[in-house]
Every structure is written in C-alpha cells, then in structure tokens.
Design an enzyme around this catalytic site. Structure first.
Site, PDB file in Angstrom:
ATOM      1  N   LYS A  46       0.830  -1.139   0.000  1.00  0.00           N
ATOM      2  CA  LYS A  46       0.147   0.035   0.075  1.00  0.00           C
ATOM      3  C   LYS A  46       0.942   1.219  -0.060  1.00  0.00           C
ATOM      4  O   LYS A  46       0.427   2.417  -0.166  1.00  0.00           O
ATOM      5  CB  LYS A  46      -1.002  -0.075   1.137  1.00  0.00           C
ATOM      6  CG  LYS A  46      -2.124  -0.872   1.178  1.00  0.00           C
ATOM      7  CD  LYS A  46      -3.087  -0.677   2.266  1.00  0.00           C
ATOM      8  CE  LYS A  46      -4.042  -1.800   2.123  1.00  0.00           C
ATOM      9  NZ  LYS A  46      -4.866  -1.767   3.236  1.00  0.00           N
ATOM     10  N   HIS A  65      -2.241  -4.406  -4.233  1.00  0.00           N
ATOM     11  CA  HIS A  65      -1.186  -4.146  -3.189  1.00  0.00           C
ATOM     12  C   HIS A  65      -0.360  -5.304  -2.788  1.00  0.00           C
ATOM     13  O   HIS A  65       0.539  -5.390  -2.275  1.00  0.00           O
ATOM     14  CB  HIS A  65      -1.838  -3.381  -2.006  1.00  0.00           C
ATOM     15  CG  HIS A  65      -2.528  -4.088  -1.103  1.00  0.00           C
ATOM     16  ND1 HIS A  65      -3.984  -4.230  -0.977  1.00  0.00           N
ATOM     17  CD2 HIS A  65      -2.466  -5.033   0.263  1.00  0.00           C
ATOM     18  CE1 HIS A  65      -4.443  -4.930  -0.306  1.00  0.00           C
ATOM     19  NE2 HIS A  65      -3.542  -5.498   0.566  1.00  0.00           N
ATOM     20  N   HIS A 103      -2.342 -12.686   0.847  1.00  0.00           N
ATOM     21  CA  HIS A 103      -3.434 -12.739   2.095  1.00  0.00           C
ATOM     22  C   HIS A 103      -4.772 -12.324   1.851  1.00  0.00           C
ATOM     23  O   HIS A 103      -5.650 -12.038   2.675  1.00  0.00           O
ATOM     24  CB  HIS A 103      -2.650 -11.787   3.188  1.00  0.00           C
ATOM     25  CG  HIS A 103      -2.642 -10.243   2.762  1.00  0.00           C
ATOM     26  ND1 HIS A 103      -1.669  -9.725   1.979  1.00  0.00           N
ATOM     27  CD2 HIS A 103      -3.337  -9.199   3.001  1.00  0.00           C
ATOM     28  CE1 HIS A 103      -1.766  -8.240   1.644  1.00  0.00           C
ATOM     29  NE2 HIS A 103      -3.097  -8.173   2.578  1.00  0.00           N
ATOM     30  N   HIS A 104      -5.110 -11.853   0.370  1.00  0.00           N
ATOM     31  CA  HIS A 104      -6.487 -11.625   0.151  1.00  0.00           C
ATOM     32  C   HIS A 104      -7.066 -12.834  -0.740  1.00  0.00           C
ATOM     33  O   HIS A 104      -8.059 -12.467  -1.436  1.00  0.00           O
ATOM     34  CB  HIS A 104      -6.435 -10.277  -0.521  1.00  0.00           C
ATOM     35  CG  HIS A 104      -6.418  -9.047   0.131  1.00  0.00           C
ATOM     36  ND1 HIS A 104      -7.354  -8.736   1.236  1.00  0.00           N
ATOM     37  CD2 HIS A 104      -5.403  -8.208   0.419  1.00  0.00           C
ATOM     38  CE1 HIS A 104      -7.077  -7.635   1.960  1.00  0.00           C
ATOM     39  NE2 HIS A 104      -5.792  -7.424   1.412  1.00  0.00           N
TER      40      HIS A 104
HETATM   41 FE   LIG Z   1      -4.208  -6.348   2.568  1.00  0.00          FE
END
Ligand SMILES: [Fe+2]
Length: 280
Positions: free
Chosen positions: A154, A179, A203-204
């Site tokens: 980010k 990100h 992680h997403h």
């Molecule tokens: Fe994230």
C-alpha cells in the site's frame, strides 16, 4: 586469593594449585573444596579487550595443571569470548532487523488514520491463531514478519483512496487490489524474506478461489496467508472506517462463521474462535 570479580578487573588468569591452603576462600570456592576440588585455573573471557566473564576449570587433584594446560585454556577462553561477541552481534542484528520492519510497517499504517496500528494488531491476532493451531517458534517468527509487512504494497497507494468515505470506483478498487502483488515485488530483493513473500502476496485470496490476485484455492493458498486473511478481517471488521463504525466481537464471530469455507479456511476460523473462547 583473588575473587572472580578481581579476575575481571585485572584481566589476568589465575592458577591455584592447592585450594585447601588458601585462607578465607570466597563461599563459591569453599563449596567447590567441599565437593572435592583441590586446584583450579580461572581465565578471564575477553571481548574487545574487556573481561566479560570468567572461565573456571577445577580438578579433584592438587596442582593438576601445567603451563601447557594454561595456554590451551587461554585459547579456549579466547574462542568462547569470540563466540559470545558473535552471539551478541547476532542479537543486535536481529533487533535491528525486526525494529526496521516494525518502523516500515507502522509507516504504511500511518498513511491513513483509519489503519493506524492495523498491521501490529493483525500480527497479534495471527500469532494467537497460529499458537492455537500448534505452530512452532520458527513458524511464529515468520508469521510475525509476514503480519507486519502484509500491507507494505500500500506504500504506493494514494492516501485519498485509503481514506475515501463510501464506495470505491472500479478503478480505485483495482488500484487497492494491486497491493498484495506490489508488496511481494517490494520484498523480492530481500533474501531473508523469501519465505514470507507468498504470505504477503496471497493474504487476500479466498478459500473458495474467488479472491485476488491469482484466485488460488484451499490448501494452494499458503497457510500463513490463510491465517493472515482471518486476522486481517478480524481487525478490519472491528475498526472504525470513515463510512461506518467497527463491529463488536460477537458480530465479527458471526461473520467469520458465516464465511468459513468460502472466504476463510474453516480450520483457521476455528483456531481464531478458540482464541476468543468460542469453541463452535
Ligand atoms: Fe491487505
């Protein structure tokens, strides 16, 4: 008679051939004599010209040591001194490393007041889940780094998007969704972080394959990433946003249960529920 403190102060070795002949032995030595020790050699452990400890070798014979023994023990003491200095340097380096990672991590979270402290909290949730799932210290160490750095991508996202009240446009959503991959790219030159890059990158991902960036499914998503996904959502749901208040823990729990098996790995959800005393 010299005490260990004096050896440290003078920096010179000491050889006592007949311990029993020494009057006023310090209490430790009196104890050794009681145990049958009759002579000993003590050598300061030197680090950068400073004595930081004493190597003490005792024998249950009187006058047991020769000058050769002394010179051998001096060599051993010098090796021990080097090893202790190296271990201190390693500890310093470790602390420097994790401190740098923390600073980096909080600087990303500080981009938006809504995410301040986010990575630190995600890391704490993730570590609790991982402990509940029986992971070892080495795994916990990697997960800690992954947690602190999971949103590092980010860094290039405009604050205006992070802070935007209300719904994002499709284009803004696309930018945000870059990100995890950006994070992986940013970390890729760092040799020591190779193992945690997949956790940052995925992680997403959703357990059912509908997440991003690659749509990985189930066990194909690295376990740390599956843990981070739950920890990340717990913190995100609990935090206030410009457009809504944070949810109370019971609503978060209900949401996790609802999404176990679709968005989240059910085992990880179960691990989290145990950490908050909800066994269902
Ligand atoms: Fe994230």
């Amino acid at each position: 008679e010299t005490t260990a403190t004096e050896i440290i102060e003078t920096g010179s070795p000491q050889y006592v051939p007949y311990l029993s002949e020494v009057k006023d032995l310090p209490s430790l030595e009196r104890h050794l004599v009681k145990e049958g020790f009759m002579s000993h050699i003590r050598i300061p452990l030197m680090v950068k010209g400073e004595a930081i400890g004493v190597l003490s070798i005792g024998a249950k014979r009187p006058a047991a040591f020769t000058p050769d023994d002394l010179s051998l023990l001096e060599k051993i003491a010098s090796q021990i001194g080097i090893a202790m200095e190296n271990s201190r340097l390693l500890t310093d380096l470790d602390e420097l490393f994790i401190g740098t990672v923390r600073a980096l991590s909080s600087s990303i979270d500080a981009k938006s007041r809504w995410t301040a402290g986010h990575s630190e909290r995600v890391t704490q949730y993730a570590l609790k889940i991982a402990k509940e799932m029986g992971m070892d210290d080495m795994a916990l160490g990697e997960l800690e780094l992954a947690g602190l750095l999971h949103d590092i991508g980010k860094i290039g996202t405009y604050e205006a998007i992070l802070d935007k009240p209300g719904k994002l446009t499709e284009e803004e959503l696309k930018l945000i969704q870059q990100h995890p991959s950006r994070g992986a790219e940013i970390l890729s030159p760092i040799k020591q972080l190779q193992d945690i890059i997949p956790c940052v990158k995925y992680h997403h991902e959703f357990y059912n394959g509908t997440g991003y960036p690659e749509g990985l499914k189930g066990e194909a998503i690295p376990i740390y990433a599956r843990i981070l996904a739950v920890a990340d959502s717990v913190d995100a749901m609990g935090a206030d946003r410009p457009y809504r208040k944070g949810k109370p823990m019971e609503d978060i729990i209900a949401e996790l249960k609802r999404c176990a098996g679709t968005q989240f790995d059910p085992n990880v959800v179960e691990g989290f529920l145990k950490t908050v005393g909800d066994g269902q």
